[in-house]
Design an enzyme around this catalytic site. Structure first.
Site, PDB file in Angstrom:
ATOM      1  CD  GLU A  58     -12.332  -7.949   1.552  1.00  0.00           C
ATOM      2  OE1 GLU A  58     -11.584  -6.976   1.168  1.00  0.00           O
ATOM      3  OE2 GLU A  58     -13.619  -8.192   1.395  1.00  0.00           O
ATOM      4  CG  PHE A 120     -22.039  -9.126  -9.101  1.00  0.00           C
ATOM      5  CD1 PHE A 120     -21.455  -7.781  -9.469  1.00  0.00           C
ATOM      6  CD2 PHE A 120     -22.615  -9.315  -7.849  1.00  0.00           C
ATOM      7  CE1 PHE A 120     -21.419  -6.857  -8.669  1.00  0.00           C
ATOM      8  CE2 PHE A 120     -22.277  -8.354  -6.930  1.00  0.00           C
ATOM      9  CZ  PHE A 120     -21.489  -6.971  -7.216  1.00  0.00           C
ATOM     10  CD  GLN A 121     -19.226  -8.901  -5.244  1.00  0.00           C
ATOM     11  OE1 GLN A 121     -19.514  -9.819  -4.627  1.00  0.00           O
ATOM     12  NE2 GLN A 121     -18.862  -7.760  -4.907  1.00  0.00           N
ATOM     13  CE  LYS A 170     -25.687 -16.601  -1.862  1.00  0.00           C
ATOM     14  NZ  LYS A 170     -26.099 -15.167  -1.758  1.00  0.00           N
ATOM     15  CG  MET A 485      14.891  -0.268   2.709  1.00  0.00           C
ATOM     16  SD  MET A 485      16.346  -0.372   3.368  1.00  0.00           S
ATOM     17  CE  MET A 485      15.994  -1.570   4.870  1.00  0.00           C
TER      18      MET A 485
HETATM   19  C1  LIG Z   1       3.493  -3.279  -0.365  1.00  0.00           C
HETATM   20  C2  LIG Z   1       4.892  -2.876  -0.664  1.00  0.00           C
HETATM   21  N1  LIG Z   1       5.000  -1.766  -1.502  1.00  0.00           N
HETATM   22  C3  LIG Z   1       6.539  -1.288  -1.873  1.00  0.00           C
HETATM   23  C4  LIG Z   1       7.553  -1.886  -1.019  1.00  0.00           C
HETATM   24  C5  LIG Z   1       8.740  -1.458  -1.398  1.00  0.00           C
HETATM   25  N2  LIG Z   1       9.413  -0.702   0.032  1.00  0.00           N
HETATM   26  C6  LIG Z   1      10.216  -1.318   0.745  1.00  0.00           C
HETATM   27  S1  LIG Z   1      10.512  -0.521   2.051  1.00  0.00           S
HETATM   28  C7  LIG Z   1       9.637   0.769   1.499  1.00  0.00           C
HETATM   29  C8  LIG Z   1       9.581   2.250   2.174  1.00  0.00           C
HETATM   30  C9  LIG Z   1       9.134   2.042   3.709  1.00  0.00           C
HETATM   31  O1  LIG Z   1       9.169   3.240   4.235  1.00  0.00           O
HETATM   32  P1  LIG Z   1       8.356   3.489   5.870  1.00  0.00           P
HETATM   33  O2  LIG Z   1       7.349   2.605   5.872  1.00  0.00           O
HETATM   34  O3  LIG Z   1       8.226   4.743   6.068  1.00  0.00           O
HETATM   35  O4  LIG Z   1       9.711   2.825   6.560  1.00  0.00           O
HETATM   36  P2  LIG Z   1      11.226   3.400   6.640  1.00  0.00           P
HETATM   37  O5  LIG Z   1      12.024   2.697   5.717  1.00  0.00           O
HETATM   38  O6  LIG Z   1      11.080   4.677   6.396  1.00  0.00           O
HETATM   39  O7  LIG Z   1      11.471   2.843   8.132  1.00  0.00           O
HETATM   40  C10 LIG Z   1       9.138   0.487   0.339  1.00  0.00           C
HETATM   41  C11 LIG Z   1       8.319   1.483  -0.433  1.00  0.00           C
HETATM   42  C12 LIG Z   1       6.998  -2.961  -0.134  1.00  0.00           C
HETATM   43  N3  LIG Z   1       8.152  -3.331   0.571  1.00  0.00           N
HETATM   44  N4  LIG Z   1       5.737  -3.247  -0.012  1.00  0.00           N
END
Ligand SMILES: Cc1ncc(C[n+]2csc(CCOP(=O)(O)OP(=O)(O)O)c2C)c(N)n1
Lengths: 585, 164
Positions: A58, A120-121, A170, A485
């Site tokens: 979803e 439920f749900q 529902k 990042m």
């Molecule tokens: C759902 C979610 N969880 C955690 C984060 C924190 N976060 C921001 S950037 C990142 C790393 C992303 O890694 P990647 O997709 O490999 O991209 P890169 O930075 O290596 O280009 C994380 C964990 C986020 N933005 N969203």
């Protein structure tokens, strides 16, 4: 009232309402509470043109609807079941909410007779989503269903847009009533303004014309208001420098010489310096987000600020403004441009020439410089090459991380609604499902998803959806084997203690893509980047997953560290000096 | 500064939680909040007592206005206005002297004894928060069995009104 007077079930009414709203796609996933609705979709299928897209999770449904909405400007529609269906949708709803994206999310609910019984749900979907929707409804009588749907679409798409949740028990979808869909609607408690206050517009024009070091700073509001034309005229008339937020990119052509790049945490040196030094700031459809302002105490210390925004609560929320103008950006820009034209005055020539000279000096810093002779694939090079090959005309979705920033920095968007990313919530997993929504809306246009090996795994299951509906999206995975990042912050602020930012045990993405019925490519050499992209673009009818093995140590520059002023940027160690700096040295 | 804000909102299920949710989500202070339907049954009227800097109060009124269920609001503090609160207090009266004292005090504060039992008087008092505080302070704390206060209801003086 529309000319239909039939006795229908709630489920049938819902489908008719969606038809009346001109909905093309429903992104959804079935379950117990929405079975009547799915049945109504099935039996009505031959007659209507609404296509249901079955996602694999979803969250994917909400991001796909969101991507569709961002690319088209039309509301995205989602249908999910109660309980886990609704909770899975929450991330996508919050993502749309933070970026003001129009969306109508229909959640099934347990029958009214069971509400409150821990059935439920059962979850309190209205309660759970309340803080991340523009508005939500629980339908408690089939007689109110059509009117509620009308309200939902009206609220989602007008004013500052946003997601609206309609929770339908529902039993309501089985109850019958006379169907009539209202043509229009008025709500006494909700009256979005369009035009700005003439007195404020006059004052703003006066201040704009008296500026010596002006900057125009625009955000996602210009895109949402479809005001590209008006913004371009306004900016060209004044010949002032313009910078845009991550959400605003494309609203003004990035290849134009007045555009000085994105601003904010990973904005250009010239944009952030111009912000810091400006004497008049014209903020348009932007909200002074902390990723833009840096430390607000150090923000634009010399500037008088004009702020045009449709949402009064955005004005003076983070930064005190001098001339607020509440109104739809498009309308206000038309009036403001007219006011300036009618005044017969033009900006002070000498001051403006000097200001541009200053900005050109900052531009000499070449703040986006990177090593083009590396043995490793530089992620920036992949995006630059993509830009060249697509002529800047592709739809680009992205996930969240370094790759997102590089895409924003290196792909020059000349048109709005081409750059589709989660700016406000920063939701990893957004890119692929969003690309599904975009590709469905524009089947004949190239759609790329720029992602990282961490982000892509958050909604990877949607590769299956792409197969089912034959969506030849091109996935560019900038695979640095790190949550890049996160690694960058750990390198810069945590003494290189890389706590859990390493992506161990990565799948073989080529095989993974192939197992879903797509094509996969593994690219390790800089000289293979261009041909890989060319090949993928030539394959019109298949999804291609390109796994680019990039330099794991590359960082995003410039960077305004959290808590710093916007002028206190960290630049790449490779950035050349400006002419003025050279002279001083 | 302390502000008293009157809000007219749709009398819909969930409208109250939208307002209270807004205050908790954005970290605004609530001193008291009262709500009841108006003479027009489709509308509720709420009185919110809050405090914060001018900037925070400005944000509070804007955020309230942004709620789809909010029809109109008025910051009563911006003009002359009247605030009233209701206090019900149950006091232990097992000694006759206490009884007389309490009745005299109730008269002075223009309150009323509304329930009597062997052991307790229940007194009703309306007024500003300060007046109610003063009354409670004047009663021997050892004798107070229970108190309940309604929170503030407010209305502007003169021609200033909050209507649809
Ligand atoms: C759902 C979610 N969880 C955690 C984060 C924190 N976060 C921001 S950037 C990142 C790393 C992303 O890694 P990647 O997709 O490999 O991209 P890169 O930075 O290596 O280009 C994380 C964990 C986020 N933005 N969203």
């Amino acid at each position: 009232m529309a000319n239909e007077a039939e006795i229908l079930t709630g489920a049938e009414i819902l489908v008719r309402c969606l038809e009346q709203e001109g909905v093309e796609f429903i992104f959804g996933y079935p379950g117990g509470s929405v079975l009547h609705i799915y049945d109504a979709l099935f039996t009505r299928d031959h007659a209507n043109k609404i296509q249901h897209i079955l996602v694999r999770h979803e969250q994917g449904a909400t991001h796909a609807a969101d991507g569709y909405a961002r690319a088209t400007g039309k509301p995205g529609v989602v249908l999910v079941t109660s309980g886990p269906g609704a909770t899975n949708a929450v991330t996508g709803i919050a993502t749309a909410y933070m970026d003001s994206i129009p969306m109508v999310v229909i959640t099934g609910q347990v029958p009214t007779t069971l509400i409150g019984n821990d059935a439920f749900q059962e979850v309190d979907s209205v309660g759970i989503t309340r803080p991340c929707v523009k508005h939500n409804f629980l339908v408690n009588d089939v007689k109110n269903l059509a009117m509620t749907m009308k309200k939902a679409f009206y609220i989602a798409t007008t004013g500052r847009p946003g997601p609206v949740v309609v929770d339908i028990p529902k039993d309501i979808t089985a109850h019958k009533t006379l169907f009539a869909y209202p043509d229009s609607i008025e709500l006494r408690s909700y009256k979005p303004v369009l035009s700005g206050h003439p007195g404020q517009i006059r004052k703003a024009a006066e201040l704009i014309l008296s500026a010596k070091r002006p900057v125009i700073y625009t955000g996602g509001g210009v895109v949402l208001s479809n005001a590209t034309e008006e913004l371009t005229q306004f900016t060209r008339l004044l010949r002032y420098p313009i910078t845009q937020t991550l959400m605003g990119l494309g609203a003004y052509p990035a290849t134009d010489k007045q555009f000085i790049g994105m601003l904010g945490m990973h904005g250009t040196y010239e944009a952030n310096m111009a912000m810091h030094e400006c004497d008049v700031l014209v903020a348009i459809g932007a909200r002074f987000d902390d990723r833009v302002t840096g430390d607000v105490k150090k923000f634009c210390p010399h500037a008088k600020i004009i702020h045009i925004d449709i949402d009064p609560s955005s004005i003076s929320k983070n930064v005190r403004v001098d001339i607020p103008i509440v109104g739809d950006v498009k309308h206000v820009l038309i009036d403001l441009t007219k006011e300036i034209r009618d005044s017969g005055r033009s900006p002070g020539e000498d001051a403006l020439t000097q200001w541009w000279a200053q900005i050109h000096n900052w531009q000499e810093k070449h703040c986006l410089y990177y090593d083009r002779n590396s043995e490793l694939i530089k992620p920036q090079a992949v995006i630059e090459t993509l830009y060249e090959l697509t002529g800047g005309d592709a739809f680009i979705t992205s996930d969240v991380g370094q790759h997102q920033m590089w895409a924003a920095q290196f792909y020059k968007f000349d048109q709005p609604r081409r750059w589709i990313n989660s700016g406000g919530l920063g939701t990893m997993g957004f890119g692929l499902p969003a690309a599904i929504g975009v590709k469905l809306a524009y089947p004949d246009r190239p759609v790329f998803c720029i992602t990282g090996e961490a982000s892509i795994q958050m909604c990877i299951q949607e590769l299956s959806t792409c197969k089912q509906y034959d969506l030849p999206i091109k996935i560019i995975c900038l695979n640095n084997r790190y949550m890049g990042m996160v690694r960058q912050w750990q390198e810069m602020f945590y003494d290189k203690r890389y706590s859990h930012s390493y992506m161990d045990a990565l799948p073989d993405f080529v095989k993974l893509a192939e197992s879903y019925g797509h094509l996969g490519r593994y690219i390790t050499k800089p000289e293979a980047v261009r041909s890989a992209l060319e090949e993928a673009m030539a394959i019109q009818d298949r999804l291609v997953f390109m796994d680019f093995i990039t330099d794991p140590a590359e960082n995003v520059f410039p960077m305004v560290a959290a808590g710093k002023g916007q002028h206190e940027m960290v630049l790449s160690p490779l950035s050349p000096q400006t002419p003025v700096e050279r002279e001083l040295a | 500064m302390r502000h008293t804000i009157s809000v007219l909102l749709e009398n819909e299920a969930g409208a109250l939680s939208r307002v209270s949710g807004l205050f908790s989500a954005r970290g605004y202070n609530i001193e008291s909040l009262t709500v009841a339907p108006t003479e027009d049954p489709s509308l509720s009227r709420m009185t919110i007592v809050t405090y914060g800097s001018d900037e925070v109060i400005e944000q509070i009124t804007k955020q309230l206005n942004k709620l789809v269920d909010v029809v109109k609001l008025l910051d009563l503090t911006e003009g002359a206005h009247i605030e009233r609160e209701l206090l019900l207090i149950k006091v232990n009266v097992n000694q006759p002297a206490v009884c007389d004292d309490l009745k005299r005090m109730t008269d002075i504060f223009r309150g009323r004894v509304i329930d009597v039992s062997d052991a307790c008087y229940t007194i009703e008092l309306t007024g500003t928060g300060d007046k109610l505080d003063a009354f409670i302070k004047a009663v021997n704390p050892k004798l107070i069995v229970e108190t309940v206060r309604s929170g503030v209801s407010g209305i502007a003086r003169g021609n200033r009104t909050l209507r649809t």
